[in-house]
Design an enzyme around this catalytic site. Structure first.
Site, mmCIF file in Angstrom:
data_model
loop_
_atom_site.group_PDB
_atom_site.id
_atom_site.type_symbol
_atom_site.label_atom_id
_atom_site.label_comp_id
_atom_site.label_asym_id
_atom_site.label_seq_id
_atom_site.Cartn_x
_atom_site.Cartn_y
_atom_site.Cartn_z
ATOM 1 N N TYR A 198 1.112 -1.018 -0.141
ATOM 2 C CA TYR A 198 0.097 0.247 0.543
ATOM 3 C C TYR A 198 0.755 1.262 0.048
ATOM 4 C CZ TYR A 198 -3.289 -3.210 1.508
ATOM 5 O OH TYR A 198 -4.625 -4.449 1.863
ATOM 6 N N GLY A 258 -17.572 -0.121 -1.671
ATOM 7 C CA GLY A 258 -18.553 1.302 -1.556
ATOM 8 C C GLY A 258 -19.764 0.772 -2.328
HETATM 9 N N1 LIG Z 1 -5.466 -8.773 1.220
HETATM 10 C C1 LIG Z 1 -5.831 -8.089 -0.138
HETATM 11 O O1 LIG Z 1 -5.659 -8.881 -1.261
HETATM 12 C C2 LIG Z 1 -6.793 -6.925 0.025
HETATM 13 C C3 LIG Z 1 -7.182 -6.391 -0.946
HETATM 14 C C4 LIG Z 1 -8.261 -5.611 -1.292
HETATM 15 C C5 LIG Z 1 -8.246 -4.733 -0.080
HETATM 16 N N2 LIG Z 1 -7.554 -4.969 1.137
HETATM 17 C C6 LIG Z 1 -7.728 -4.300 2.298
HETATM 18 O O2 LIG Z 1 -9.184 -4.701 3.121
HETATM 19 C C7 LIG Z 1 -9.605 -3.206 3.080
HETATM 20 C C8 LIG Z 1 -11.110 -2.909 3.028
HETATM 21 O O3 LIG Z 1 -11.680 -3.321 1.495
HETATM 22 P P1 LIG Z 1 -12.115 -2.245 -0.238
HETATM 23 O O4 LIG Z 1 -11.262 -0.751 0.573
HETATM 24 O O5 LIG Z 1 -10.910 -2.710 -1.007
HETATM 25 O O6 LIG Z 1 -13.088 -2.318 -0.033
HETATM 26 P P2 LIG Z 1 -14.224 -1.763 0.871
HETATM 27 O O7 LIG Z 1 -13.674 -1.826 2.384
HETATM 28 O O8 LIG Z 1 -15.558 -2.769 0.184
HETATM 29 O O9 LIG Z 1 -14.585 -0.195 0.424
HETATM 30 C C9 LIG Z 1 -13.681 1.218 0.989
HETATM 31 C C10 LIG Z 1 -14.389 1.736 0.121
HETATM 32 O O10 LIG Z 1 -15.845 2.077 -0.069
HETATM 33 C C11 LIG Z 1 -15.855 3.523 -0.021
HETATM 34 N N3 LIG Z 1 -17.084 3.782 1.392
HETATM 35 C C12 LIG Z 1 -16.311 3.432 2.634
HETATM 36 N N4 LIG Z 1 -17.115 3.495 3.567
HETATM 37 C C13 LIG Z 1 -18.434 4.022 2.581
HETATM 38 C C14 LIG Z 1 -19.399 4.246 3.260
HETATM 39 N N5 LIG Z 1 -19.336 4.296 4.566
HETATM 40 N N6 LIG Z 1 -20.523 5.285 2.813
HETATM 41 C C15 LIG Z 1 -19.925 5.408 0.971
HETATM 42 N N7 LIG Z 1 -19.340 4.987 0.601
HETATM 43 C C16 LIG Z 1 -17.972 4.235 1.809
HETATM 44 C C17 LIG Z 1 -15.473 4.475 0.184
HETATM 45 O O11 LIG Z 1 -14.892 4.847 -1.818
HETATM 46 P P3 LIG Z 1 -15.281 5.759 -2.611
HETATM 47 O O12 LIG Z 1 -15.886 6.586 -1.791
HETATM 48 O O13 LIG Z 1 -14.784 5.998 -3.304
HETATM 49 O O14 LIG Z 1 -16.725 4.772 -2.979
HETATM 50 C C18 LIG Z 1 -14.290 3.726 0.228
HETATM 51 O O15 LIG Z 1 -12.687 3.716 0.376
HETATM 52 C C19 LIG Z 1 -8.532 -2.244 2.569
HETATM 53 O O16 LIG Z 1 -8.585 -0.822 2.981
HETATM 54 C C20 LIG Z 1 -7.110 -3.212 2.936
HETATM 55 O O17 LIG Z 1 -7.505 -2.747 3.708
HETATM 56 C C21 LIG Z 1 -7.187 -6.491 0.907
#
Ligand SMILES: NC(=O)c1ccc[n+]([C@@H]2O[C@H](COP(=O)([O-])OP(=O)(O)OC[C@H]3O[C@@H](n4cnc5c(N)ncnc54)[C@H](OP(=O)(O)O)[C@@H]3O)[C@@H](O)[C@H]2O)c1
Length: 324
Positions: A63, A214
């Site tokens: 990251y 999101g």
């Molecule tokens: N191990 C792996 O391979 C892997 C892969 C992916 C992620 N991860 C980890 O998992 C975490 C979360 O996954 P992710 O970021 O992919 O997906 P997520 O948590 O499902 O979505 C995050 C995104 O959704 C939107 N959002 C978040 N809360 C919201 C709310 N309450 N209302 C409206 N929109 C909201 C924001 O983007 P917008 O406002 O731009 O829509 C935010 O950046 C990451 O930070 C990382 O630490 C790990």
């Protein structure tokens, strides 16, 4: 917020942690999924997460190549958090590397985290030139040396989890977690043996993308054009296409109806469901790009869904999710 045990370790964490991919400062291919969040915003996101009761944070080497770890540590310090008061989970990036690089890069991880200990170190994906056993051997040595608190993996299959678990058992250690994609719109782990194996071995499932990046908030259903304003590769992902949004709309409508009954939001209902559907096995790590999202997500356990609501979401989710 209540706490659950991380796998069969002595570590306790809240069912919601903060995903810190968003703190990559838009650096590197993986970091370009998100805007370069200003340091002050990162501090505030961490502040409201702590206020909501969150006691652990998930970051990774890839990251922003250390920038997320640096930003997280800085934000924790700015919020008066002392090393050891929260759990920090990070990940080794395995692509085009051998297991030896886990040992060679651990110093960089610890330095980027500026004194915050690594409570959980994870293999980011099963793609290194070394096998699972070789990777676990190095991880076990890092635990013995006191450089990491526990060992996790990410994106591992059921078979790879078993191999990791068996290798660590020989060293008197346990596999604490497997971090995998899991949400109301992505339920593959319930079919491919990963969840079943986690329950059998006592391994915590850390659900990444718990809001389907999101989509489960419903905002992309309200305004499908919104995704075009977002940085990075997310806009070309199939889940954001008109046809996919059309398919998943009934689930969003149900999330909205249930949320309204609780004075909550669809995102909160989606996170709440995920932390409950498989007991204490699953914890979630939503990411946030602003303070409002972080505050909302941190409070997702303030409501209690009844059995009928849990079931309605379960059924509808299986109907609209496209099995992959
Ligand atoms: N191990 C792996 O391979 C892997 C892969 C992916 C992620 N991860 C980890 O998992 C975490 C979360 O996954 P992710 O970021 O992919 O997906 P997520 O948590 O499902 O979505 C995050 C995104 O959704 C939107 N959002 C978040 N809360 C919201 C709310 N309450 N209302 C409206 N929109 C909201 C924001 O983007 P917008 O406002 O731009 O829509 C935010 O950046 C990451 O930070 C990382 O630490 C790990």
């Amino acid at each position: 917020m209540r706490q659950v045990r991380l796998g069969r370790t002595e570590i306790e964490i809240t069912p919601i942690g903060l995903g810190c991919w968003q703190f990559s400062r838009a650096h590197g291919y993986v970091g370009r999924f998100w805007d370069d969040l200003p340091a002050q915003r990162i501090r505030e996101i961490v502040a409201v997460s702590l206020q909501g009761g969150i006691d652990w944070f998930d970051t990774a080497e890839v990251y922003g190549w250390g920038r997320s770890e640096l930003a997280l540590a800085e934000a924790l310090r700015a919020n008066g958090v002392k090393p050891g008061e929260v759990v920090v989970a990070t990940k080794w990036f395995p692509f085009l590397r051998t297991a030896r690089s886990i040992g060679r890069t651990i110093g960089d991880r610890l330095e980027a985290l500026g004194g915050f200990p690594i409570g959980l170190h994870q293999i980011h994906a099963p793609v290194s030139f070394s096998g699972v056993r070789g990777e676990m051997k190095v991880m076990a040595r890092l635990v013995r040396e006191g450089r990491i608190g526990s060992i996790g993996v990410s994106n591992y299959t059921a078979g790879q989890m078993r191999r990791a678990h068996a290798a660590l058992q020989r060293d008197g250690l346990v596999l604490a977690s497997n971090q995998v994609k899991f949400s109301l719109l992505q339920r593959k782990i319930e079919r491919n043996g990963v969840l079943e194996t986690a329950k059998e071995l006592g391994v915590t499932i850390i659900a990444f993308s718990p809001l389907a990046q999101g989509i489960l908030s419903g905002k992309y259903h309200d305004d499908p054009g919104l995704i075009k304003e977002r940085p990075g590769p997310r806009k070309s992902m199939s889940a954001f296409k008109q046809s996919a949004l059309h398919r998943t709309r009934p689930l969003i409508d149900e999330l909205r109806a249930i949320a309204a009954a609780h004075g909550a939001t669809p995102s909160q209902v989606a996170l709440n469901w995920l932390t409950r559907i498989h007991g204490d096995t699953v914890v979630v790590i939503p990411g946030a790009v602003n303070v409002e999202q972080a505050r909302e997500n941190a409070c997702a356990l303030d409501l209690t869904l009844d059995a009928d609501e849990m079931q309605r979401l379960d059924r509808l989710s299986l109907k609209v999710e496209r099995p992959r």
